[in-house]
Write an enzyme that holds these catalytic residues in place. Structure first.
Site, mmCIF file in Angstrom:
data_model
loop_
_atom_site.group_PDB
_atom_site.id
_atom_site.type_symbol
_atom_site.label_atom_id
_atom_site.label_comp_id
_atom_site.label_asym_id
_atom_site.label_seq_id
_atom_site.Cartn_x
_atom_site.Cartn_y
_atom_site.Cartn_z
ATOM 1 N N ARG A 83 0.837 -1.210 0.000
ATOM 2 C CA ARG A 83 0.000 0.000 0.000
ATOM 3 C C ARG A 83 0.872 1.262 0.000
ATOM 4 O O ARG A 83 0.465 2.306 -0.517
ATOM 5 C CB ARG A 83 -1.013 0.004 1.147
ATOM 6 C CG ARG A 83 -2.192 0.935 0.877
ATOM 7 C CD ARG A 83 -3.268 0.835 1.930
ATOM 8 N NE ARG A 83 -4.363 -0.049 1.585
ATOM 9 C CZ ARG A 83 -5.419 0.274 0.823
ATOM 10 N NH1 ARG A 83 -5.524 1.490 0.305
ATOM 11 N NH2 ARG A 83 -6.362 -0.600 0.577
ATOM 12 N N GLU A 139 -10.002 5.337 7.220
ATOM 13 C CA GLU A 139 -8.579 5.664 7.206
ATOM 14 C C GLU A 139 -8.201 6.985 6.537
ATOM 15 O O GLU A 139 -7.295 7.676 7.002
ATOM 16 C CB GLU A 139 -7.804 4.523 6.526
ATOM 17 C CG GLU A 139 -7.806 3.234 7.310
ATOM 18 C CD GLU A 139 -7.314 2.064 6.462
ATOM 19 O OE1 GLU A 139 -8.080 1.623 5.582
ATOM 20 O OE2 GLU A 139 -6.176 1.637 6.654
HETATM 21 N N1 MTE Z 1 -12.288 4.302 14.558
HETATM 22 C C1 MTE Z 1 -12.350 3.949 15.860
HETATM 23 N N2 MTE Z 1 -13.116 4.665 16.698
HETATM 24 N N3 MTE Z 1 -11.648 2.874 16.333
HETATM 25 C C2 MTE Z 1 -10.840 2.134 15.512
HETATM 26 O O1 MTE Z 1 -10.208 1.166 15.956
HETATM 27 N N4 MTE Z 1 -9.959 1.825 13.228
HETATM 28 C C3 MTE Z 1 -9.659 2.482 11.962
HETATM 29 C C4 MTE Z 1 -10.902 3.156 11.390
HETATM 30 N N5 MTE Z 1 -11.528 3.960 12.397
HETATM 31 C C5 MTE Z 1 -10.745 2.505 14.133
HETATM 32 C C6 MTE Z 1 -11.527 3.602 13.691
HETATM 33 C C7 MTE Z 1 -9.132 1.572 10.954
HETATM 34 S S1 MTE Z 1 -7.488 1.194 10.992
HETATM 35 C C8 MTE Z 1 -9.920 1.052 9.959
HETATM 36 S S2 MTE Z 1 -9.272 0.075 8.765
HETATM 37 C C9 MTE Z 1 -11.355 1.318 9.899
HETATM 38 O O2 MTE Z 1 -11.793 2.134 10.972
HETATM 39 C C10 MTE Z 1 -12.096 -0.012 9.912
HETATM 40 O O3 MTE Z 1 -13.456 0.112 9.991
HETATM 41 P P1 MTE Z 1 -14.373 0.354 8.700
HETATM 42 O O4 MTE Z 1 -13.919 -0.588 7.644
HETATM 43 O O5 MTE Z 1 -15.722 0.071 9.207
HETATM 44 O O6 MTE Z 1 -14.152 1.789 8.310
HETATM 45 MO MO1 MOS Z 2 -7.064 -0.664 9.359
HETATM 46 S S1 MOS Z 2 -5.038 -0.289 9.439
HETATM 47 O O1 MOS Z 2 -6.931 -1.385 7.758
HETATM 48 O O2 MOS Z 2 -7.200 -1.980 10.415
#
Ligand code: MTE
Ligand code: MOS
Length: 747
Positions: free
Chosen positions: A304, A706
């Site tokens: 990535r 992200e």
């Molecule tokens: N938001 C919160 N509150 N807590 C989390 O652990 N993880 C992040 C993001 N937002 C996270 C977060 C990461 S690394 C990812 S990949 C995405 O949420 C995953 O969730 P989604 O696919 O539902 O967006």
């Molecule tokens: Mo998020 S770094 O893809 O869990």
């Protein structure tokens, strides 16, 4: 709509791993981990620990019934060190006792004689030694060598980026409970229930259908529990299998910080070539990724980095090479952005460097090179680009020139405080770059009382995915959100899950849920037709808990319709599958169409630096962000705010420090500083990008987890500009730009 968890969070009623009531007879595990970063394990003495109060068993590698292996991509990760240790914090033995206290005391009594070997912590040293976990990866577009020869300006440089501790509020942990016939049920704080299941099966020799993994929610994961939750679940599983008792292990903060991997530090070289009009003609970059002692997720993270190495820009000639370097640190892992931020920081540094040398603003170069519709990314996908629109809509709303002039005027009248403003465009691809992972399943039950239960492969970790899943079902069935309950992520209900990662969980699981609900709804329509005297299903809709015919409310309620369907023996349940269409990537050519779509955005970051003390404050982050069309603005704005602050933390204050012996020095919250309420920007402004473009997101509501983190990178460049307004200097492109480093550059 609010996150459905918000009330129980505020009341402290939400259930995390450590809140699950333990079963009578539960034992507790604690790991004895390597005190040094590399060495030969000569001998071990566990006798004192075994005789310690309350201890049931001390487990070492030789006790495992299954394989001593939890590596998911490359089998290079023993659960318990055997023969050699490869990082400080590597689990060597497990003490299992009647209480947490007894287990911790016993673990301290385990002794190991370890003969030290050479410790490598620098990825460039590892690369020079040929110690790569996988062969180098390369993206090539055009011909950089030829292009550089024709460039008016060519600049070279180097960047350093440090890691980042996930600091999820809930530490890693698991709880294993034996089930009938030698099976196991695992409660785990994991983003990847199936990954946990596989790791548990590996170390116990159980088949996947004998192991159930259940996840209620996480107190944050941020990528740190995508792969690294596996070890703790495997440890509990092994201990449970060997003692025939339930076993729990919830890590203390310092154990977690010491034993788990973090965001990957990178050391990188760049070379950028521009023509006389400041068009970037050629770009070369080499990325040395500090992978740590075993593979973990390092190769896809590295990939990535390559995918995002040109960020939001179109550059016709690109050669980017990436090295996955094995060092004696805990295995580094996924962290929000998944290597993307590391790639973006390098191109932004190259642009800032060129701008400083040429005496223009970075924004001028950035704007001239934004990727347009139809331009090709270095990996072959053609852009459906909103890079230019997000830039111009942000400019129209926030007026860059005005913000810059404000800063210049302020600086002219202020000796010791200086302001800096930077632009940070972001382009982030949505989909797992490993195509087979882009699939999900959902199980929907409608009960005869009209209530709805949804189970998916998505894990709730604060990002609000459960709220979005409930919204999908509520919308398709025309119900209030209160009629829908989203249940735990469970491998018996949903098998073979992809981890909740890559920001793709809402899209993948939401689409599967939509398909399941629509299938049930269509069956219900067939039942409804004679009851509401409608001819075709097209005439029927569901709304507010009633059946509508030609948009007119009938007397048939949702609940009566459901009951009638059940009496007619029509199935009220559905298990559906979704796989993202149209994506693929071929690593033999390093070309393809890996992403369902991209998320675009442009942020303006403004800071004030106190040039006597090196301290700084972030005055504002104003962004124009591409939501597509947000299905939940409260949740999505929360993701943007949280992402920005986490990104700011990475580039400014969060400093992971390992000494040359590979020992973590920033091993507690007293020595590792994360943003607190005082360090968040004084203003975060979010302008939704206006676009009518269709996309593959759930209800056109683009992934948001992200991408916003990368707006935070702008803070580095804003601070850099403020520093240069005080003193003509060229700080190294070295993250994080802590107040200490700022001061060292000022004086
Ligand atoms: N938001 C919160 N509150 N807590 C989390 O652990 N993880 C992040 C993001 N937002 C996270 C977060 C990461 S690394 C990812 S990949 C995405 O949420 C995953 O969730 P989604 O696919 O539902 O967006
Ligand atoms: Mo998020 S770094 O893809 O869990």
């Amino acid at each position: 709509m609010k996150n459905i968890d918000s009330k129980s969070h505020v009341r402290g009623e939400s259930v995390y791993l450590d809140d699950i009531p333990v079963v009578h007879g539960t034992l507790f595990a604690c790991v004895f981990d390597s005190p040094i970063a590399h060495g030969k394990l000569r001998s071990m003495d566990t006798s004192e620990a075994e005789n310690s109060e309350g201890v049931f068993k001390v487990i070492t590698a030789k006790d495992l019934i299954g394989e001593n292996q939890i590596g998911g991509i490359v089998p290079d990760e023993p659960l318990l060190a055997d023969g050699e240790v490869h990082f400080a914090g590597q689990p060597i033995a497990i003490a299992v006792a009647a209480s947490e206290e007894f287990a911790r005391k016993a673990a301290k009594k385990i002794k190991a004689e370890i003969e030290p070997l050479e410790v490598v912590t620098d990825p460039r040293v590892a690369a020079a030694n040929g110690d790569l976990i996988v062969p180098p990866k390369k993206f090539v577009m055009g011909d950089t060598a030829a292009a550089f020869a024709g460039c008016k300006y060519v600049f070279e440089g180097r960047t350093e980026q440090n890691g980042q501790e996930h600091l999820y509020i809930e530490t890693q942990g698991a709880y294993a409970v034996p089930t009938e016939q030698g099976g196991l049920k695992l409660y785990s704080s994991t983003q990847g229930p199936t990954a946990v299941q596989r790791a548990v099966c590996s170390v116990t020799s159980l088949a996947m259908h004998e192991v159930e993994v259940d996840v209620q929610r996480l107190g944050g994961g941020f990528g740190g529990k995508e792969d690294q939750a596996n070890a703790w679940a495997a440890i509990c599983a092994v201990a449970s299998q060997l003692t025939k008792r339930p076993v729990k292990y919830a890590l203390h903060r310092m154990e977690d910080m010491r034993m788990t991997g973090k965001r990957h530090p990178y050391s990188s070289d760049f070379k950028i070539g521009l023509d006389k009009n400041l068009k970037i003609v050629a770009y070369e970059a080499s990325f040395y990724q500090n992978a740590g002692a075993s593979c973990d997720l390092s190769p896809p993270v590295l990939e990535r980095t390559l995918f995002h190495c040109t960020n939001s820009y179109f550059i016709p000639n690109v050669t980017a090479t990436a090295y996955c370097c094995r060092t004696n640190l805990p295995p580094n892992t996924a962290f929000r952005g998944f290597g993307g931020p590391q790639g973006m920081f390098v191109i932004e540094s190259a642009i800032a460097h060129a701008a400083e040398k040429l005496g223009v603003t970075a924004a001028e170069i950035q704007q001239k090179n934004l990727i347009d519709d139809g331009d090709e990314f270095p990996y072959g996908q053609l852009a459906e680009s909103d890079a230019i629109t997000s830039w111009s809509q942000a400019d129209a709303k926030y007026d860059f020139a005005h913000l810059q002039k404000d800063a210049d005027d302020f600086n002219a009248g202020s000796k010791y405080f200086k302001k800096g403003v930077a632009m940070m465009p972001v382009c982030f691809g949505i989909s797992f770059t490993k195509t087979p992972m882009n699939q999900a399943r959902s199980l929907v039950h409608v009960y005869t009382d009209g209530s709805v239960a949804v189970s998916t492969g998505a894990v709730e970790m604060g990002q609000g995915v459960n709220t979005k899943m409930a919204q999908v079902a509520a919308k398709v069935f025309g119900l209030g959100i209160g009629k829908v309950r989203v249940h735990t992520t469970n491998t018996l209900r949903i098998a073979n899950t992809s981890p909740t990662a890559a920001s793709a969980a809402a899209d993948l699981n939401g689409k599967a849920t939509q398909i399941a609900c629509e299938t049930i709804r269509d069956r219900l329509f067939e039942v409804a037709l004679p009851l509401v005297e409608a001819e075709t299903a097209e005439a029927v809709t569901l709304n507010d808990g009633f059946v509508y015919r030609n948009d007119e409310k009938t007397s048939l309620t949702w609940q009566n319709l459901v009951m009638e369907a059940h009496l007619q023996r029509v199935s009220l349940s559905e298990h559906s599958h979704y796989a993202t269409p149209g994506i693929g990537f071929d690593w033999t050519t390093a070309k393809g169409h890996p992403f369902a779509y991209h998320v675009y955005g442009t942020a303006i970051v403004g800071v004030t630096v106190d040039c006597l003390r090196g301290r700084y404050e972030v005055d504002y982050v104003k962004c124009c962000h591409d939501f597509g069309s947000s299905m939940n603005t409260a949740v999505d704005n929360g993701q943007i705010e949280g992402g920005i602050v986490q990104g700011l933390g990475w580039v400014t204050m969060e400093e992971v420090v390992y000494d040359t012996a590979g020992k973590l020095r920033s091993n507690a919250l007293s020595t590792y500083k994360v943003p607190d309420i005082y360090s968040i920007p004084k203003e975060i402004a979010i302008l939704p990008l206006e676009t009518a473009r269709e996309n593959l997101a759930i209800f056109n509501s683009k992934a948001v987890g992200e991408p916003p983190l990368m707006y935070g990178i702008g803070a580095y460049f804003a601070i850099r500009k403020a520093v240069r307004a005080f003193k003509d200097c060229s700080p190294e492109f070295d993250l994080p730009f802590t107040p200490e480093k700022v001061l060292m550059n000022l004086y």
